[in-house]
Design an enzyme around this catalytic site. Structure first.
Site, mmCIF file in Angstrom:
data_model
loop_
_atom_site.group_PDB
_atom_site.id
_atom_site.type_symbol
_atom_site.label_atom_id
_atom_site.label_comp_id
_atom_site.label_asym_id
_atom_site.label_seq_id
_atom_site.Cartn_x
_atom_site.Cartn_y
_atom_site.Cartn_z
ATOM 1 N N ASP A 234 0.824 -1.195 0.000
ATOM 2 C CA ASP A 234 0.000 0.000 0.000
ATOM 3 C C ASP A 234 0.868 1.259 0.000
ATOM 4 O O ASP A 234 1.792 1.384 0.814
ATOM 5 C CB ASP A 234 -0.901 -0.033 1.235
ATOM 6 C CG ASP A 234 -1.934 1.061 1.247
ATOM 7 O OD1 ASP A 234 -2.806 1.060 0.366
ATOM 8 O OD2 ASP A 234 -1.876 1.918 2.154
ATOM 9 N N GLU A 288 1.760 -0.223 -4.754
ATOM 10 C CA GLU A 288 0.788 0.795 -5.159
ATOM 11 C C GLU A 288 1.552 2.109 -5.270
ATOM 12 O O GLU A 288 1.909 2.721 -4.264
ATOM 13 C CB GLU A 288 -0.332 0.906 -4.129
ATOM 14 C CG GLU A 288 -1.381 1.928 -4.538
ATOM 15 C CD GLU A 288 -2.325 2.300 -3.407
ATOM 16 O OE1 GLU A 288 -3.445 2.750 -3.707
ATOM 17 O OE2 GLU A 288 -1.942 2.148 -2.227
#
Length: 592
Positions: A234, A288
């Site tokens: 993330d 990400e």
């Protein structure tokens, strides 16, 4: 034992214990073959996938109960969005305990059963690694905020801020949060500000502290040793903060992610992570990459740098929209979309690996954004076309739950319909301050809100779409579940689901769609996307009509469509011709 047998045994043992003696991996079209390059990844959002116990919230046993469905679909990697213990300020992306399962989702035994079921079906499981920030209820932050001298104080980023002549306190700088407002919150206990790029309940970790990094590596080992196959990381480019963290300039404030991402020590941290953890496992790592441009991509994924396997670049999925906070759905064109994929093919080298995706838990439904959901026929055709493109372009494809059914955006009307903290914070910042009317704000956000992707999976036509046996799912099921659902599509040979199954079967046996060269035949055409994938003597042609009207299209340069392998229209039979009559949203795959 003979001398020759002794020698063969010794050589075999050396090959097993000394990687340097192993024969070099044979390249395919200049690429080093890897299992994760040949994979098709399916993202599961646990809260919305399948509720097993009737409490209205999806859970791990629910996912386990649907593994046969995923195996039959043809995917081979499942990406599980956060399943960790969390107070759910941001639906699990605020982690309280990294080595505990969220109570709503089940137990560690349930996770172990899910992982065993995945492996039994010859699939793999990757999980989210959310380590730019934690929950403010994480034990590290509880300690960190307790006093300025606590051993965990330096696990987070604290600053005194500024005191104006009138005694007013202001944040250390002008950093905005992804979720509206300042990225700094004043904590009364020690009278200092802490940094949070996202919600106030998501304080950013201080990666400059080596103790933080090694705690993260221990967490990674914990899950890898359990048998997972890697991580989706993330907002990983945000872990290294800008030097000195000065105010953003007026230009930087137009695109804060570009200022926040790829700080001065990012490569150092990722190389250390690879050296300490990732290199010791046969893993898959995908970052990400918010705020990362295409030109910066190979600095993260070049296999000679030993950092990440691949990243999510958001140029395509955010086409017509911003990459920071809630944004409106802007205009986009097919040549714009082609230009993104063409640029990727040009800029990325044989040492880099790409991803292909147009949907995830943070974005609206792909068919409602890039296709046409105005009628069921157009929805079905455009959903098939979009999956055709994703599964035949360069890079590892990522599908999001429900894409294979052609699930659509939810008809949001009022603020109470939403769950997303980003929308609720933006409403306060935009509507309640009089910057925009409630009607205009809600009409705009209905097309782009993350909640569109988070409505429960539509399994059948029973109440609540078969997602739960309870009466109140955590987020409302889309009212169209009675016609768009897995059970109905399973029995319909012309459904999106059965088309995607056929498409995945074709891709699994076609290395050209993995390692083959890509060539856009007609970059400027505003209606048709035509490209080839070529690996040695094998060549495939993909033709896609991105309009809701029939199109007669002549392939450029004398190219002739040869043997038709697959079309999203069952009655399509045109072959051995240069001029194609394409139905609305028709896609075709030819072997040349």
């Amino acid at each position: 034992m003979s001398w020759s047998l002794h020698l063969r045994t010794a050589v075999a043992a050396a090959l097993l214990t000394c990687p340097a003696l192993l024969p070099a991996q044979q390249l395919i079209n200049g690429y080093e073959p890897k299992w994760w390059k040949e994979a098709v990844v399916y993202q599961v959002y646990p809260r919305s996938f399948k509720d097993n116990n009737g409490d209205g919230i999806g859970d791990l046993p629910g996912i386990t109960s649907k593994l046969d469905y995923l195996q039959k679909l043809g995917v081979n990697v499942i990406w599980l969005s956060p399943h960790f213990d969390s107070p759910n300020a941001d639906n699990g992306y605020d982690i309280r305990d990294y080595e505990k399962v969220m109570t709503e989702f089940g137990t560690m035994a349930d996770f172990d059963s899910l992982l065993a079921g995945v492996k039994q079906r010859k699939m793999r499981l990757i999980i989210d690694l959310v380590v730019n920030h934690t929950s403010d209820e994480n034990k590290w932050f509880v300690e960190s905020r307790s006093s300025k001298t606590n051993p965990y104080r330096d696990f987070y980023i604290w600053r005194p801020g500024h005191t104006l002549p009138d005694g007013t306190r202001t944040p250390p700088n002008n950093y905005p949060s992804y979720f509206s407002g300042s990225a700094w919150t004043l904590d009364p206990k020690t009278n200092e500000y802490y940094l949070h790029y996202f919600a106030a309940k998501q304080p950013d970790l201080n990666w400059a502290n080596p103790k933080v990094r090694h705690e993260v590596y221990d967490i990674m080992r914990f899950w890898l040793d359990k048998g997972i196959s890697g991580f989706r990381m993330d907002v990983i480019p945000l872990i290294s903060k800008p030097t000195g963290m000065p105010d953003l300039t007026a230009e930087q404030l137009k695109a804060p992610p570009n200022a926040y991402a790829n700080g001065p020590h990012l490569a150092e941290y990722l190389q250390e992570m690879n050296r300490e953890v990732l290199s010791k496992y046969d893993d898959m790592s995908v970052g990400e990459a918010t705020g990362t441009t295409l030109a910066q991509t190979n600095a993260l994924v070049d296999d000679r740098r030993h950092e990440l396997n691949m990243i999510f670049n958001f140029d395509a999925i955010k086409l017509g929209r911003g990459d920071f906070g809630p944004s409106s759905l802007g205009a986009w064109s097919l040549p714009d979309l082609k230009a993104i994929y063409d640029a990727h093919a040009t800029v990325l080298t044989k040492h880099d690996w790409d991803t292909v995706f147009l949907s995830n838990h943070d974005n609206p439904r792909v068919v409602s954004t890039f296709g046409d959901d105005s009628t069921d026929a157009l929805r079905t055709a455009s959903a098939k076309l979009l999956e055709t493109m994703i599964l035949t372009l360069r890079g590892t494809p990522f599908l999001y739950e429900g894409d294979e059914l052609g699930m659509t955006n939810y008809p949001f009307k009022k603020l109470s319909d939403y769950d997303d903290i980003a929308i609720k914070n933006a409403y306060k910042a935009e509507v309640e301050t009089g910057k925009i009317s409630a009607e205009a704000f809600l009409a705009s956000q209905a097309k782009t809100t993350r909640d569109n992707a988070r409505t429960p999976m539509q399994w059948d036509s029973s109440p609540e779409g078969g997602f739960t046996t309870g009466n109140h799912p955590w987020l409302a099921v889309n009212p169209n579940y009675k016609t768009i659902n897995a059970a109905a599509e399973d029995s319909d040979p012309n459904s999106v689901l059965n088309y995607v199954r056929a498409l995945l079967k074709l891709r699994s046996g076609t290395k050209a769609f993995v390692y083959g060269d890509y060539h856009d035949l007609d970059p400027k055409d505003a209606h048709v996307y035509a490209y080839t994938r070529e690996l040695g003597p094998e060549k495939y042609l993909v033709v896609e009509n991105f309009t809701s009207s029939p199109v007669t299209y002549t392939l450029p340069g004398g190219v002739k469509a040869s043997t038709l392998l697959l079309s999203d229209y069952a009655n399509s039979k045109e072959a051995n011709t240069s001029t194609l009559r394409l139905a609305p949203w028709e896609s075709r795959i030819y072997k040349q």
